[in-house]
Design a protein around this motif. Structure first.
Motif, short mmCIF file in Angstrom:
data_model
loop_
_atom_site.label_atom_id
_atom_site.label_comp_id
_atom_site.label_asym_id
_atom_site.label_seq_id
_atom_site.Cartn_x
_atom_site.Cartn_y
_atom_site.Cartn_z
N UNK A 1 0.83 -1.21 0.00
CA UNK A 1 0.00 0.00 0.00
C UNK A 1 0.87 1.26 0.00
N UNK A 2 1.85 1.30 0.90
CA UNK A 2 2.67 2.50 1.04
C UNK A 2 3.40 2.81 -0.26
N UNK A 3 4.02 1.78 -0.85
CA UNK A 3 4.73 2.00 -2.13
C UNK A 3 3.78 2.53 -3.19
N UNK A 4 2.59 1.91 -3.32
CA UNK A 4 1.66 2.31 -4.36
C UNK A 4 1.18 3.74 -4.16
N UNK A 5 0.87 4.12 -2.93
CA UNK A 5 0.36 5.46 -2.67
C UNK A 5 1.42 6.53 -2.93
N UNK A 6 2.68 6.17 -2.85
CA UNK A 6 3.75 7.13 -3.16
C UNK A 6 4.01 7.24 -4.66
N UNK A 7 3.83 6.15 -5.37
CA UNK A 7 4.14 6.15 -6.81
C UNK A 7 2.93 6.42 -7.69
N UNK A 8 1.74 6.28 -7.13
CA UNK A 8 0.49 6.46 -7.89
C UNK A 8 -0.41 7.36 -7.06
#
Length: 303
Positions: free
Chosen positions: A30-37
């Motif tokens: 979740x954290x990675x996705x919310x930072x990149x998208x």
């Protein structure tokens, strides 16, 4: 992977419902996705696809489940995806894009609607803000081109005894109970429809309730409140004949029969996906103190 789901169906529509579980490893990203998208990326179909593709590379089994979901929707199935971290809008949009590009219901609407029961809501608010039972309907039935696919992601859905069960009605199950003459009348564009309460005061749009798609399947665009308001409007471009109105009344009575509806208890982390032209949907009444929060979005349907 399939999983059990609380379903009540007197009509046996479980043959039209596919239940799939997303990989539990999804939450770790979740954290990675919310930072990149981010929110500025959400409306861009290319960014939606890129985010989903990279997420699938990181989460084993995700691509398979999403492909199964997309195939099931194209095969005339309602789909429930379980285990979605629905609190994360980035995750909701990325997963939804597997069905097709995520798009607003119309140009003046947001890409994603947050729906929560509002204790102060009345008939002038969005239906999603109300606690009363919602009869089977098509989302955005009055716009020139209703959204192709409806997705409801449940951030929270109270407790099993707090109401708010989703109802699904397949148009073929309704049409088989109607007289052939009524089916023909309902396909004629003689029904004024008005998207109340948002478009109150505007001229209704003439629509048909039923139609045939290019492949011959029956499609539906129906919301009782919109049709009632359109027919009653002084601004309606024409008034339907008594035969057309009577056909509509019989259609409405058939749609509301419990035997035509499947009730599904959706839980926190579930996403319901339906073809908006083949399924009508509604829900049972929500109890006064129930906490319910869902995100509503729409996609086109990938070929």
């Amino acid at each position: 992977m399939s999983t059990a789901l609380p379903i009540h169906t007197p009509s046996g529509m479980t043959d039209r419902l596919t239940v799939l579980t997303l990989p539990p490893q999804l939450r770790a990203h979740i954290s990675w996705l919310e930072q990149s998208f981010t929110a500025t990326d959400y409306p861009d179909p290319a960014r939606q696809n890129a985010a989903r593709s990279e997420l699938a590379d990181r989460v084993e089994g995700l691509a398979t489940v999403l492909a199964q979901a997309s195939s099931a929707v194209r095969d005339d199935q309602a789909v429930v995806l379980r285990g979605l971290p629905a609190k994360s809008t980035a995750m909701v949009v990325a997963v939804a894009s597997a069905i097709g590009p995520v798009v607003p219901s119309r140009p003046d609407r947001p890409l994603i609607d947050d729906l929560k029961p509002n204790p102060a809501a009345d008939e002038q608010t969005r239906t999603g803000d109300l606690r009363v039972a919602l009869t089977p309907h098509t989302d955005n039935s009055s716009v020139p081109a209703p959204p192709e696919v409806l997705l409801l992601a449940f951030v929270h859905n109270g407790t099993p005894d707090s109401g708010g069960e989703s109802t699904l009605t397949h148009i073929d199950d309704v049409a088989e109970a109607l007289d052939a003459t009524d089916v023909e009348l309902l396909q004629e564009p003689r029904y004024p429809s008005l998207n109340v309460p948002t478009d109150t005061g505007l001229a209704p749009t003439l629509t048909s309730v039923l139609a045939r798609s290019a492949d011959g399947r029956l499609t539906v665009r129906y919301r009782d409140a919109a049709l009632d308001a359109g027919i009653a409007s002084d601004l309606a471009p024409e008034t339907p004949s008594a035969a057309h109105v009577n056909a509509l009344h019989r259609f409405t009575a058939t749609v509301r029969e419990p035997a035509r509806q499947t009730r599904v208890r959706l839980d926190t982390g579930d996403m319901l996906i339906i073809d908006n032209a083949r399924f009508l949907h509604g829900r049972t009444e929500i109890e006064a103190n129930a906490v319910r929060h869902l995100k509503r979005l729409y996609t086109r349907l990938n070929p």
